[in-house]
Design a protein around this motif. Structure first.
Motif, PDB file in Angstrom:
ATOM      1  N   ILE A  41      46.610  -4.506 -25.639  1.00  0.00           N
ATOM      2  CA  ILE A  41      45.989  -5.665 -25.002  1.00  0.00           C
ATOM      3  C   ILE A  41      46.845  -6.893 -25.266  1.00  0.00           C
ATOM      4  O   ILE A  41      47.391  -7.057 -26.353  1.00  0.00           O
ATOM      5  N   SER A  42      46.978  -7.717 -24.249  1.00  0.00           N
ATOM      6  CA  SER A  42      47.663  -8.993 -24.371  1.00  0.00           C
ATOM      7  C   SER A  42      46.833 -10.019 -23.620  1.00  0.00           C
ATOM      8  O   SER A  42      46.421  -9.781 -22.482  1.00  0.00           O
ATOM      9  N   GLN A  43      46.571 -11.147 -24.248  1.00  0.00           N
ATOM     10  CA  GLN A  43      45.784 -12.185 -23.583  1.00  0.00           C
ATOM     11  C   GLN A  43      46.337 -13.545 -23.980  1.00  0.00           C
ATOM     12  O   GLN A  43      46.912 -13.706 -25.046  1.00  0.00           O
ATOM     13  N   THR A  44      46.162 -14.480 -23.081  1.00  0.00           N
ATOM     14  CA  THR A  44      46.587 -15.845 -23.358  1.00  0.00           C
ATOM     15  C   THR A  44      45.753 -16.813 -22.527  1.00  0.00           C
ATOM     16  O   THR A  44      45.109 -16.409 -21.560  1.00  0.00           O
ATOM     17  N   ILE A  45      45.785 -18.042 -22.931  1.00  0.00           N
ATOM     18  CA  ILE A  45      45.148 -19.113 -22.178  1.00  0.00           C
ATOM     19  C   ILE A  45      46.277 -19.972 -21.609  1.00  0.00           C
ATOM     20  O   ILE A  45      47.114 -20.469 -22.359  1.00  0.00           O
ATOM     21  N   LEU A  46      46.324 -20.121 -20.304  1.00  0.00           N
ATOM     22  CA  LEU A  46      47.298 -20.984 -19.639  1.00  0.00           C
ATOM     23  C   LEU A  46      46.525 -22.160 -19.077  1.00  0.00           C
ATOM     24  O   LEU A  46      45.736 -21.982 -18.146  1.00  0.00           O
ATOM     25  N   ASP A  47      46.753 -23.348 -19.663  1.00  0.00           N
ATOM     26  CA  ASP A  47      45.968 -24.530 -19.340  1.00  0.00           C
ATOM     27  C   ASP A  47      44.515 -24.180 -19.651  1.00  0.00           C
ATOM     28  O   ASP A  47      44.175 -23.954 -20.796  1.00  0.00           O
ATOM     29  N   GLU A  48      43.650 -24.056 -18.676  1.00  0.00           N
ATOM     30  CA  GLU A  48      42.263 -23.654 -18.959  1.00  0.00           C
ATOM     31  C   GLU A  48      41.938 -22.292 -18.351  1.00  0.00           C
ATOM     32  O   GLU A  48      40.778 -21.930 -18.210  1.00  0.00           O
ATOM     33  N   PHE A  49      42.985 -21.546 -18.010  1.00  0.00           N
ATOM     34  CA  PHE A  49      42.789 -20.239 -17.394  1.00  0.00           C
ATOM     35  C   PHE A  49      43.079 -19.120 -18.378  1.00  0.00           C
ATOM     36  O   PHE A  49      44.107 -19.107 -19.042  1.00  0.00           O
ATOM     37  N   PHE A  50      42.163 -18.183 -18.434  1.00  0.00           N
ATOM     38  CA  PHE A  50      42.266 -16.995 -19.279  1.00  0.00           C
ATOM     39  C   PHE A  50      42.994 -15.905 -18.499  1.00  0.00           C
ATOM     40  O   PHE A  50      42.684 -15.664 -17.328  1.00  0.00           O
ATOM     41  N   THR A  51      43.967 -15.271 -19.126  1.00  0.00           N
ATOM     42  CA  THR A  51      44.648 -14.123 -18.511  1.00  0.00           C
ATOM     43  C   THR A  51      44.729 -13.006 -19.548  1.00  0.00           C
ATOM     44  O   THR A  51      44.985 -13.252 -20.727  1.00  0.00           O
ATOM     45  N   MET A  52      44.481 -11.789 -19.090  1.00  0.00           N
ATOM     46  CA  MET A  52      44.538 -10.644 -19.999  1.00  0.00           C
ATOM     47  C   MET A  52      45.030  -9.423 -19.230  1.00  0.00           C
ATOM     48  O   MET A  52      44.699  -9.232 -18.063  1.00  0.00           O
ATOM     49  N   ILE A  53      45.827  -8.614 -19.910  1.00  0.00           N
ATOM     50  CA  ILE A  53      46.227  -7.320 -19.377  1.00  0.00           C
ATOM     51  C   ILE A  53      45.982  -6.289 -20.469  1.00  0.00           C
ATOM     52  O   ILE A  53      46.248  -6.544 -21.647  1.00  0.00           O
ATOM     53  N   MET A  54      45.396  -5.170 -20.065  1.00  0.00           N
ATOM     54  CA  MET A  54      45.091  -4.092 -21.007  1.00  0.00           C
ATOM     55  C   MET A  54      45.681  -2.796 -20.472  1.00  0.00           C
ATOM     56  O   MET A  54      45.707  -2.567 -19.262  1.00  0.00           O
ATOM     57  N   ILE A  55      46.118  -1.957 -21.378  1.00  0.00           N
ATOM     58  CA  ILE A  55      46.467  -0.575 -21.042  1.00  0.00           C
ATOM     59  C   ILE A  55      45.401   0.279 -21.712  1.00  0.00           C
ATOM     60  O   ILE A  55      45.151   0.138 -22.917  1.00  0.00           O
ATOM     61  N   VAL A  56      44.753   1.122 -20.915  1.00  0.00           N
ATOM     62  CA  VAL A  56      43.651   1.928 -21.441  1.00  0.00           C
ATOM     63  C   VAL A  56      43.880   3.410 -21.163  1.00  0.00           C
ATOM     64  O   VAL A  56      44.567   3.782 -20.210  1.00  0.00           O
ATOM     65  N   ASP A  57      43.290   4.234 -22.009  1.00  0.00           N
ATOM     66  CA  ASP A  57      43.352   5.689 -21.872  1.00  0.00           C
ATOM     67  C   ASP A  57      42.066   6.166 -21.213  1.00  0.00           C
ATOM     68  O   ASP A  57      40.973   5.936 -21.727  1.00  0.00           O
ATOM     69  N   LEU A  58      42.206   6.831 -20.066  1.00  0.00           N
ATOM     70  CA  LEU A  58      41.053   7.326 -19.320  1.00  0.00           C
ATOM     71  C   LEU A  58      40.656   8.759 -19.691  1.00  0.00           C
ATOM     72  O   LEU A  58      39.641   9.255 -19.215  1.00  0.00           O
ATOM     73  N   GLU A  59      41.453   9.408 -20.529  1.00  0.00           N
ATOM     74  CA  GLU A  59      41.200  10.815 -20.868  1.00  0.00           C
ATOM     75  C   GLU A  59      39.778  11.059 -21.369  1.00  0.00           C
ATOM     76  O   GLU A  59      39.102  11.960 -20.893  1.00  0.00           O
TER      77      GLU A  59
END
Length: 97
Positions: A41-59
């Motif tokens: 997981i990686s997340q950050t706040i840019l100005d007042e916007f939240f952004t996140m990207i996750m890699i998940v296992d569906l198995e």
């Protein structure tokens, strides 16, 4: 000769929206409810916007990727968030050079 690559059982989840309390808790809680394992997981706040990207296992998941995508997108919309779920193989294909 190259061996064919096995199909991945992972997905990429992106979340974008105005920052608010509980976004990570909401997404990770919904994933836990469906037995989807968060690998990275990686997340950050840019100005007042939240952004996140996750890699998940569906198995181990108790839900198909389409159902997961629909649930997260719908619930995300209700929270003012844009949520996208893509199978890793499709994500790689769309972003190859």
């Amino acid at each position: 000769m190259t061996m064919p690559r096995e199909e991945s059982n992972r997905a990429i989840i992106t979340v974008i929206g105005r920052d608010q309390i509980g976004i990570i808790a909401w997404v990770s809680g919904r994933l836990a409810d469906c037995q989807v394992n968060v690998l990275d997981i990686s997340q950050t706040i840019l100005d007042e916007f939240f952004t996140m990207i996750m890699i998940v296992d569906l198995e181990p998941a108790t839900i198909e990727i389409d159902g997961l995508a629909q649930t997260l997108e719908q619930e995300g919309n209700e929270k003012g968030l844009q949520v996208k779920v893509q199978h890793e193989d499709i994500f790689r294909f769309m972003h190859r050079i």
